[in-house]
Design a protein around this motif. Structure first.
Motif, short mmCIF file in Angstrom:
data_model
loop_
_atom_site.label_atom_id
_atom_site.label_comp_id
_atom_site.label_asym_id
_atom_site.label_seq_id
_atom_site.Cartn_x
_atom_site.Cartn_y
_atom_site.Cartn_z
N THR A 42 0.81 -1.21 0.00
CA THR A 42 0.00 0.00 0.00
C THR A 42 0.84 1.27 0.00
O THR A 42 1.99 1.28 0.44
CB THR A 42 -0.92 0.04 1.24
OG1 THR A 42 -0.10 0.06 2.43
CG2 THR A 42 -1.83 -1.17 1.28
N LEU A 43 0.22 2.32 -0.51
CA LEU A 43 0.73 3.69 -0.43
C LEU A 43 -0.45 4.59 -0.06
O LEU A 43 -1.53 4.45 -0.66
CB LEU A 43 1.30 4.15 -1.76
CG LEU A 43 2.62 3.58 -2.27
CD1 LEU A 43 2.84 4.05 -3.70
CD2 LEU A 43 3.77 4.01 -1.38
N THR A 44 -0.27 5.49 0.87
CA THR A 44 -1.34 6.41 1.26
C THR A 44 -0.75 7.79 1.47
O THR A 44 0.16 7.96 2.29
CB THR A 44 -2.04 5.95 2.55
OG1 THR A 44 -2.62 4.66 2.34
CG2 THR A 44 -3.14 6.93 2.94
N TYR A 45 -1.27 8.77 0.72
CA TYR A 45 -0.85 10.16 0.88
C TYR A 45 -2.08 11.05 0.79
O TYR A 45 -2.74 11.11 -0.25
CB TYR A 45 0.17 10.55 -0.19
CG TYR A 45 1.48 9.82 -0.04
CD1 TYR A 45 2.34 10.10 1.02
CD2 TYR A 45 1.84 8.83 -0.93
CE1 TYR A 45 3.53 9.42 1.17
CE2 TYR A 45 3.02 8.14 -0.80
CZ TYR A 45 3.87 8.44 0.27
OH TYR A 45 5.05 7.75 0.42
N ASN A 46 -2.40 11.69 1.90
CA ASN A 46 -3.57 12.57 1.99
C ASN A 46 -4.81 11.80 1.53
O ASN A 46 -5.18 10.82 2.13
CB ASN A 46 -3.33 13.85 1.19
CG ASN A 46 -2.22 14.69 1.79
OD1 ASN A 46 -2.06 14.74 3.01
ND2 ASN A 46 -1.44 15.34 0.95
N SER A 47 -5.43 12.23 0.44
CA SER A 47 -6.69 11.61 0.03
C SER A 47 -6.52 10.58 -1.07
O SER A 47 -7.49 10.10 -1.64
CB SER A 47 -7.66 12.70 -0.45
OG SER A 47 -7.13 13.36 -1.59
N LEU B 230 6.55 1.36 -6.62
CA LEU B 230 6.77 2.45 -5.66
C LEU B 230 6.55 1.99 -4.22
O LEU B 230 7.15 2.54 -3.29
CB LEU B 230 5.84 3.62 -5.99
CG LEU B 230 6.21 5.02 -5.50
CD1 LEU B 230 7.53 5.46 -6.09
CD2 LEU B 230 5.10 6.00 -5.86
N THR B 231 5.70 0.97 -4.04
CA THR B 231 5.43 0.49 -2.68
C THR B 231 6.66 -0.13 -2.03
O THR B 231 6.77 -0.17 -0.80
CB THR B 231 4.29 -0.55 -2.68
OG1 THR B 231 4.68 -1.68 -3.48
CG2 THR B 231 3.00 0.04 -3.22
N ASP B 232 7.58 -0.63 -2.86
CA ASP B 232 8.81 -1.24 -2.33
C ASP B 232 10.02 -0.32 -2.45
O ASP B 232 11.14 -0.71 -2.13
CB ASP B 232 9.12 -2.53 -3.09
CG ASP B 232 8.06 -3.59 -2.89
OD1 ASP B 232 7.55 -3.70 -1.76
OD2 ASP B 232 7.74 -4.30 -3.86
N SER B 233 9.79 0.91 -2.92
CA SER B 233 10.89 1.83 -3.16
C SER B 233 11.42 2.43 -1.86
O SER B 233 10.70 2.58 -0.88
CB SER B 233 10.42 2.94 -4.09
OG SER B 233 11.36 3.99 -4.15
N ASP B 234 12.70 2.78 -1.89
CA ASP B 234 13.33 3.46 -0.75
C ASP B 234 13.30 4.98 -0.91
O ASP B 234 13.93 5.70 -0.13
CB ASP B 234 14.78 2.99 -0.59
CG ASP B 234 14.88 1.53 -0.18
OD1 ASP B 234 13.98 1.06 0.54
OD2 ASP B 234 15.85 0.87 -0.59
N ASP B 235 12.58 5.48 -1.92
CA ASP B 235 12.50 6.92 -2.14
C ASP B 235 11.87 7.61 -0.93
O ASP B 235 11.08 7.02 -0.19
CB ASP B 235 11.65 7.23 -3.38
CG ASP B 235 12.34 6.81 -4.66
OD1 ASP B 235 13.58 6.70 -4.66
OD2 ASP B 235 11.64 6.58 -5.66
N LYS C 211 7.65 9.88 -3.31
CA LYS C 211 6.60 8.91 -3.58
C LYS C 211 5.26 9.60 -3.79
O LYS C 211 4.48 9.23 -4.68
CB LYS C 211 6.48 7.91 -2.42
CG LYS C 211 7.63 6.94 -2.30
CD LYS C 211 7.35 5.91 -1.21
CE LYS C 211 8.45 4.87 -1.13
NZ LYS C 211 8.15 3.82 -0.12
N GLU C 212 4.99 10.61 -2.97
CA GLU C 212 3.72 11.32 -3.11
C GLU C 212 3.63 12.03 -4.47
O GLU C 212 2.60 11.98 -5.14
CB GLU C 212 3.56 12.35 -1.99
CG GLU C 212 2.25 13.14 -2.09
CD GLU C 212 2.06 14.11 -0.94
OE1 GLU C 212 0.98 14.72 -0.89
OE2 GLU C 212 2.98 14.25 -0.10
#
Length: 263
Positions: A8-13, A122-127, A132-133
């Motif tokens: 998962t990735l979660t940023y704001n909405s 991107l979910t596995d990225s170290d950025d 990412k956002e």
């Protein structure tokens, strides 16, 4: 229920998820946000107001906020694999998705498949989170640009003009009026038992639950748009405020007055 595996990735909405296994959103057939799903694999059916179809891998599903939908797993649940992008209203989403009122499916081109792969990696990225956002927002903007009316083909519909579609049309036209299986059956020259059986079979939800959830999501849209809570409840067919309050809080995990005045 919960996903047996998810990234998962979660940023704001904005939320993005790649998941395998049963859905953690079982029972949420309506929701107040937009959703774009890339079905990757497994055996499953999509049930919506205008369709009941068997899904094939790499099908893109566009779900407007407030649109009824269910995914029914018909095979091994551990093979049910999808990527989900959901988000609340944004300036770009409002204009790009305004023309969608029903669930819509399409065969995505390579650019959309690439963008979903990019978000998945991107979910596995170290950025850094801010990077990412920015990438996630950019992917959403590009996907929205690809699903505008000029870029999509004809609507795929698997349930037009059948009995359940007539039930849905009647419910939509009388949402503020008293609605029961009895008066719907009478209006459509059907028996209550036939109505209940056919609708449940086609839609994978009872008539009562469909009406209740559609009214709640409609009331929430009105409340979020600035309409007073009690007026929104009445406009959507709720004459008992205490019952409305209880059902609203159960569905949305917050009271209806959180984002609006009561009167």
């Amino acid at each position: 229920m919960s996903d047996s595996f998810s990234k998962t990735l979660t940023y704001n909405s904005i939320n993005f998820k790649c998941a395998v296994g049963t859905s953690d959103r079982y029972g949420r057939e309506f929701h107040p946000f937009y959703e774009i799903i890339l079905f990757k694999g497994g055996k499953a059916e999509l049930v919506a107001d205008t369709m009941h179809i068997t899904l094939k891998p790499d099908t893109l599903i566009i779900i407007p906020k407030g649109a009824y939908h269910q995914f029914v797993i018909t095979g091994n649940q551990n093979e049910y694999y999808r990527c989900v992008l959901d988000f609340m209203d944004t300036e770009c989403a409002g204009s790009a998705l305004a023309h969608y009122t029903d669930v819509f499916i399409m065969d995505p081109d390579k650019s959309i498949l690439y963008l979903f792969d990019k978000m998945s990696s991107l979910t596995d990225s170290d950025d850094a989170p801010i990077i990412k956002e920015k990438i996630l927002r950019a992917c959403l903007t590009l996907i929205l640009s690809e699903i505008t009316p000029n870029n999509v083909g004809p609507k795929k519909n698997g349930m037009a003009d059948n009995f359940s579609s007539k039930v849905i049309e009647y419910i939509d036209s009388n949402l503020s009026e008293p609605l029961t299986a009895e008066n719907i059956a009478e209006a459509l020259n059907s028996s209550v038992s036939s109505l209940a059986h056919t609708f449940k079979k086609d839609m994978n939800i009872s008539v009562h639950q469909y009406i209740l959830k559609k009214r709640l999501i409609k009331a929430r849209q009105k409340i979020m748009g600035g309409e007073p809570v009690i007026k929104a409840a009445l406009d959507c067919g709720f004459n008992d405020y205490s019952g409305f309050y209880k059902q609203y809080k159960k569905m949305f995990n917050e009271p209806p007055s959180k984002n609006s005045n009561l009167f």
